[in-house]
Design a protein around this motif. Structure first.
Motif, PDB file in Angstrom:
ATOM      1  N   THR A 105       0.825  -1.206   0.000  1.00 38.60           N
ATOM      2  CA  THR A 105       0.000   0.000   0.000  1.00 38.60           C
ATOM      3  C   THR A 105       0.859   1.256   0.000  1.00 38.60           C
ATOM      4  O   THR A 105       0.546   2.238  -0.673  1.00 38.60           O
ATOM      5  N   ALA A 106       1.944   1.219   0.778  1.00 38.55           N
ATOM      6  CA  ALA A 106       2.815   2.381   0.924  1.00 38.55           C
ATOM      7  C   ALA A 106       4.147   1.933   1.504  1.00 38.55           C
ATOM      8  O   ALA A 106       4.295   0.802   1.975  1.00 38.55           O
ATOM      9  N   VAL A 107       5.099   2.839   1.451  1.00 38.11           N
ATOM     10  CA  VAL A 107       6.395   2.623   2.098  1.00 38.11           C
ATOM     11  C   VAL A 107       6.566   3.731   3.132  1.00 38.11           C
ATOM     12  O   VAL A 107       6.368   4.910   2.838  1.00 38.11           O
ATOM     13  N   MET A 108       6.941   3.322   4.353  1.00 34.01           N
ATOM     14  CA  MET A 108       7.191   4.295   5.414  1.00 34.01           C
ATOM     15  C   MET A 108       8.699   4.377   5.653  1.00 34.01           C
ATOM     16  O   MET A 108       9.359   3.349   5.821  1.00 34.01           O
ATOM     17  N   MET A 109       9.228   5.592   5.684  1.00 37.99           N
ATOM     18  CA  MET A 109      10.661   5.750   5.934  1.00 37.99           C
ATOM     19  C   MET A 109      11.009   5.241   7.319  1.00 37.99           C
ATOM     20  O   MET A 109      10.207   5.320   8.254  1.00 37.99           O
ATOM     21  N   GLN A 110      12.228   4.711   7.434  1.00 42.27           N
ATOM     22  CA  GLN A 110      12.626   4.065   8.676  1.00 42.27           C
ATOM     23  C   GLN A 110      12.671   5.040   9.859  1.00 42.27           C
ATOM     24  O   GLN A 110      12.492   4.638  11.014  1.00 42.27           O
ATOM     25  N   GLU A 111      12.879   6.352   9.574  1.00 35.92           N
ATOM     26  CA  GLU A 111      12.954   7.332  10.649  1.00 35.92           C
ATOM     27  C   GLU A 111      11.613   7.516  11.372  1.00 35.92           C
ATOM     28  O   GLU A 111      11.578   8.018  12.509  1.00 35.92           O
ATOM     29  N   LYS A 112      10.515   7.103  10.732  1.00 32.62           N
ATOM     30  CA  LYS A 112       9.194   7.263  11.341  1.00 32.62           C
ATOM     31  C   LYS A 112       8.586   5.922  11.733  1.00 32.62           C
ATOM     32  O   LYS A 112       7.372   5.778  11.856  1.00 32.62           O
ATOM     33  N   ALA A 113       9.464   4.926  11.910  1.00 36.76           N
ATOM     34  CA  ALA A 113       9.012   3.591  12.293  1.00 36.76           C
ATOM     35  C   ALA A 113       9.933   3.023  13.375  1.00 36.76           C
ATOM     36  O   ALA A 113      11.101   3.385  13.463  1.00 36.76           O
ATOM     37  N   ARG A 114       9.358   2.142  14.193  1.00 35.86           N
ATOM     38  CA  ARG A 114      10.148   1.478  15.237  1.00 35.86           C
ATOM     39  C   ARG A 114       9.826   0.003  15.223  1.00 35.86           C
ATOM     40  O   ARG A 114       8.656  -0.396  15.310  1.00 35.86           O
ATOM     41  N   ALA A 115      10.889  -0.814  15.067  1.00 37.85           N
ATOM     42  CA  ALA A 115      10.716  -2.265  15.055  1.00 37.85           C
ATOM     43  C   ALA A 115      11.071  -2.834  16.428  1.00 37.85           C
ATOM     44  O   ALA A 115      12.063  -2.452  17.044  1.00 37.85           O
ATOM     45  N   SER A 116      10.217  -3.752  16.887  1.00 34.43           N
ATOM     46  CA  SER A 116      10.480  -4.478  18.138  1.00 34.43           C
ATOM     47  C   SER A 116      10.218  -5.942  17.868  1.00 34.43           C
ATOM     48  O   SER A 116       9.067  -6.387  17.816  1.00 34.43           O
ATOM     49  N   GLY A 117      11.307  -6.680  17.649  1.00 37.07           N
ATOM     50  CA  GLY A 117      11.149  -8.070  17.231  1.00 37.07           C
ATOM     51  C   GLY A 117      10.497  -8.124  15.870  1.00 37.07           C
ATOM     52  O   GLY A 117      10.982  -7.511  14.909  1.00 37.07           O
ATOM     53  N   GLN A 156       2.864   7.568  12.563  1.00 37.64           N
ATOM     54  CA  GLN A 156       1.644   8.063  11.922  1.00 37.64           C
ATOM     55  C   GLN A 156       1.197   7.067  10.871  1.00 37.64           C
ATOM     56  O   GLN A 156       1.995   6.257  10.386  1.00 37.64           O
ATOM     57  N   GLU A 157      -0.056   7.130  10.514  1.00 35.54           N
ATOM     58  CA  GLU A 157      -0.562   6.228   9.479  1.00 35.54           C
ATOM     59  C   GLU A 157      -0.006   6.637   8.115  1.00 35.54           C
ATOM     60  O   GLU A 157       0.134   7.828   7.829  1.00 35.54           O
ATOM     61  N   PRO A 158       0.302   5.657   7.283  1.00 33.38           N
ATOM     62  CA  PRO A 158       0.832   5.987   5.946  1.00 33.38           C
ATOM     63  C   PRO A 158      -0.279   6.462   5.012  1.00 33.38           C
ATOM     64  O   PRO A 158      -1.461   6.224   5.255  1.00 33.38           O
ATOM     65  N   LYS A 159       0.134   7.159   3.962  1.00 32.54           N
ATOM     66  CA  LYS A 159      -0.790   7.544   2.900  1.00 32.54           C
ATOM     67  C   LYS A 159      -0.595   6.610   1.721  1.00 32.54           C
ATOM     68  O   LYS A 159       0.542   6.270   1.362  1.00 32.54           O
ATOM     69  N   LYS A 160      -1.652   6.201   1.124  1.00 34.97           N
ATOM     70  CA  LYS A 160      -1.583   5.247   0.024  1.00 34.97           C
ATOM     71  C   LYS A 160      -0.649   5.743  -1.081  1.00 34.97           C
ATOM     72  O   LYS A 160      -0.755   6.871  -1.539  1.00 34.97           O
ATOM     73  N   GLY A 161       0.296   4.893  -1.468  1.00 37.73           N
ATOM     74  CA  GLY A 161       1.211   5.192  -2.561  1.00 37.73           C
ATOM     75  C   GLY A 161       2.445   5.974  -2.170  1.00 37.73           C
ATOM     76  O   GLY A 161       3.318   6.217  -3.010  1.00 37.73           O
ATOM     77  N   ILE A 189       6.638   5.383  -3.064  1.00 35.45           N
ATOM     78  CA  ILE A 189       6.748   4.315  -4.064  1.00 35.45           C
ATOM     79  C   ILE A 189       6.998   4.953  -5.424  1.00 35.45           C
ATOM     80  O   ILE A 189       6.235   5.812  -5.864  1.00 35.45           O
ATOM     81  N   ARG A 190       8.079   4.544  -6.074  1.00 32.63           N
ATOM     82  CA  ARG A 190       8.341   4.975  -7.442  1.00 32.63           C
ATOM     83  C   ARG A 190       7.572   4.047  -8.374  1.00 32.63           C
ATOM     84  O   ARG A 190       7.867   2.851  -8.459  1.00 32.63           O
ATOM     85  N   GLN A 191       6.606   4.597  -9.063  1.00 35.43           N
ATOM     86  CA  GLN A 191       5.738   3.778  -9.902  1.00 35.43           C
ATOM     87  C   GLN A 191       6.427   3.376 -11.211  1.00 35.43           C
ATOM     88  O   GLN A 191       7.209   4.134 -11.772  1.00 35.43           O
ATOM     89  N   LYS A 192       6.114   2.201 -11.682  1.00 35.01           N
ATOM     90  CA  LYS A 192       6.619   1.742 -12.977  1.00 35.01           C
ATOM     91  C   LYS A 192       6.246   2.754 -14.058  1.00 35.01           C
ATOM     92  O   LYS A 192       5.099   3.182 -14.148  1.00 35.01           O
TER      93      LYS A 192
END
Length: 388
Positions: free
Chosen positions: A98-110, A117-122, A125-128
């Motif tokens: 649906t979308a790509v979220m930059m790593q600076e705005k995400a936190r992984a735990s396991g 924040q919620e992503p926006k559709k698209g 993403i670099r479209q074909k």
């Protein structure tokens, strides 16, 4: 005596024969395309990530991480609702992303992923086909290849390019008074600098002077020098010896070598004694010997022909209008090309406008064109030819 416009039209209207060659990507900088470049595939050729981050399926703030996709991975990962995959810039996005979220705005735990924040559709993403579609014209015939152009052509998979050949240029300077730099200068002599300036001017615009000669003011020597240079040159440029003095032999020597005059003398300052001739498919410019005159005539007249002979879309120096930063009174009765400097969106006409004075041209970056006897008031827009 011709007007500037008439002289330029004669040059523009010359019929020329262009030849092509196939050059490697590393050797085509500054050459002009002899055919259109057409994309043979979509670019990008697949949907890919615009940054390092996470590919997401669905709109949420929490996801289950199920894998990782690096740039160059050929496998196709498929996401389900609520799933995410670690992804890197340029990597092919998984199916159902649906979308790509930059790593600076995400936190992984396991295996859990939490977003700020919620992503926006698209998003991200670099479209074909976003940049180019298959079959699209990328560059048209005549495009002058730049470093970015080389990068673009290479990204299409081309390692060779069909271009127009550039003309072979030879140069002759004349004058008994001339001494090469680095040598002792006898009384009454001057150091020869025009050849260095003209060769550098050629190189500055992507052309190469293949041969240069310095010849004394001797008719037979000049005649022979012209004959020999015309054997290899497509464009022969001479500096000096084209006025009406007792030792100005260039015009007669050109005539005896079968060069047909296209025009001689232009109503302008500097550079009135300008000659343009032709012998078959070979062209000759005889420029005045004064340094500023010689370079000015090269910029305004020689350069357009060089571009024409190389199949370029360019027709000469870039021209713009800028407000002049001061009042200027043009005392010449002829249209004038004045050494000037463009800075911070304004242009200043410099001191040292004599045809023998080159320092002001070296300090400047433009030629301001004014009609004969016309003056310019501070703030008035004036026509400028940019020379660097």
């Amino acid at each position: 005596m011709l007007t500037i416009e008439e002289a330029l039209k004669i040059i523009k209207d010359q019929q020329v024969t262009l030849t092509t060659e196939n050059r490697s990507l590393r050797e085509c900088l500054g050459f002009s395309l002899s055919e259109d470049i057409i994309s043979s595939f979509d670019m990008p050729s697949f949907d890919n990530s615009a940054m390092d981050g996470y590919a997401l399926c669905g709109i949420s703030k929490e996801y289950q991480i199920i894998g990782e996709v690096a740039a160059g991975d050929e496998r196709q990962l498929t996401l389900k609702e609520g799933e995410a995959a670690r992804i890197f810039t340029g990597a092919k996005i998984p199916e159902n992303t649906t979308a790509v979220m930059m790593q600076e705005k995400a936190r992984a735990s396991g295996k859990k992923l939490f977003l700020e924040q919620e992503p926006k559709k698209g998003q991200s993403i670099r479209q074909k086909g976003e940049e180019l579609k298959k079959g699209q014209v990328v560059f048209e015939k005549g495009y002058t290849i730049t470093p970015a152009g080389i990068g673009m052509i290479g990204s299409l998979g081309n390692d060779k390019v069909e271009v127009f050949k550039k003309p072979v240029i030879n140069l002759i300077t004349t004058g008994n008074e001339l001494v090469k730099p680095g040598n002792p200068r006898p009384e009454g002599h001057i150091y020869e600098s025009n050849s260095y300036a003209l060769v550098a001017a050629c190189e500055n615009y992507g052309f190469i002077c293949e041969d240069k000669k310095q010849i004394e003011d001797d008719f037979e020597a000049i005649k022979t020098g012209i004959k020999n240079s015309l054997e290899t040159a497509e464009v022969l440029v001479l500096s000096g010896g084209i006025s009406v003095g007792d030792y100005d032999f260039v015009k007669q020597a050109l005539e005896e070598n079968g060069v047909e005059e296209q025009f001689y003398k232009v109503f302008q300052k500097p550079g009135k004694p300008l000659y343009f001739g032709r012998k078959g498919d070979k062209f000759v410019f005889a420029l005045p010997g004064n340094p500023a005159s010689s370079l000015s005539c090269f910029y305004i007249y020689v350069l357009p022909l060089l571009y024409k002979l190389s199949g370029s879309e360019k027709s000469g120096l870039a021209q713009y209008t800028f407000p002049i930063s001061h009042n200027y009174e043009n005392k010449s009765d002829r249209p004038s090309f004045l050494k000037a400097k463009v800075n911070n969106g304004k242009v200043e006409i410099l001191d040292g406008q004599g045809s023998s004075m080159i320092q002001s041209m070296a300090l400047g970056n433009a030629l301001v064109f004014l009609d004969g006897e016309s003056s310019a008031k501070k703030g008035e827009l004036v026509q400028c030819f940019l020379i660097s």
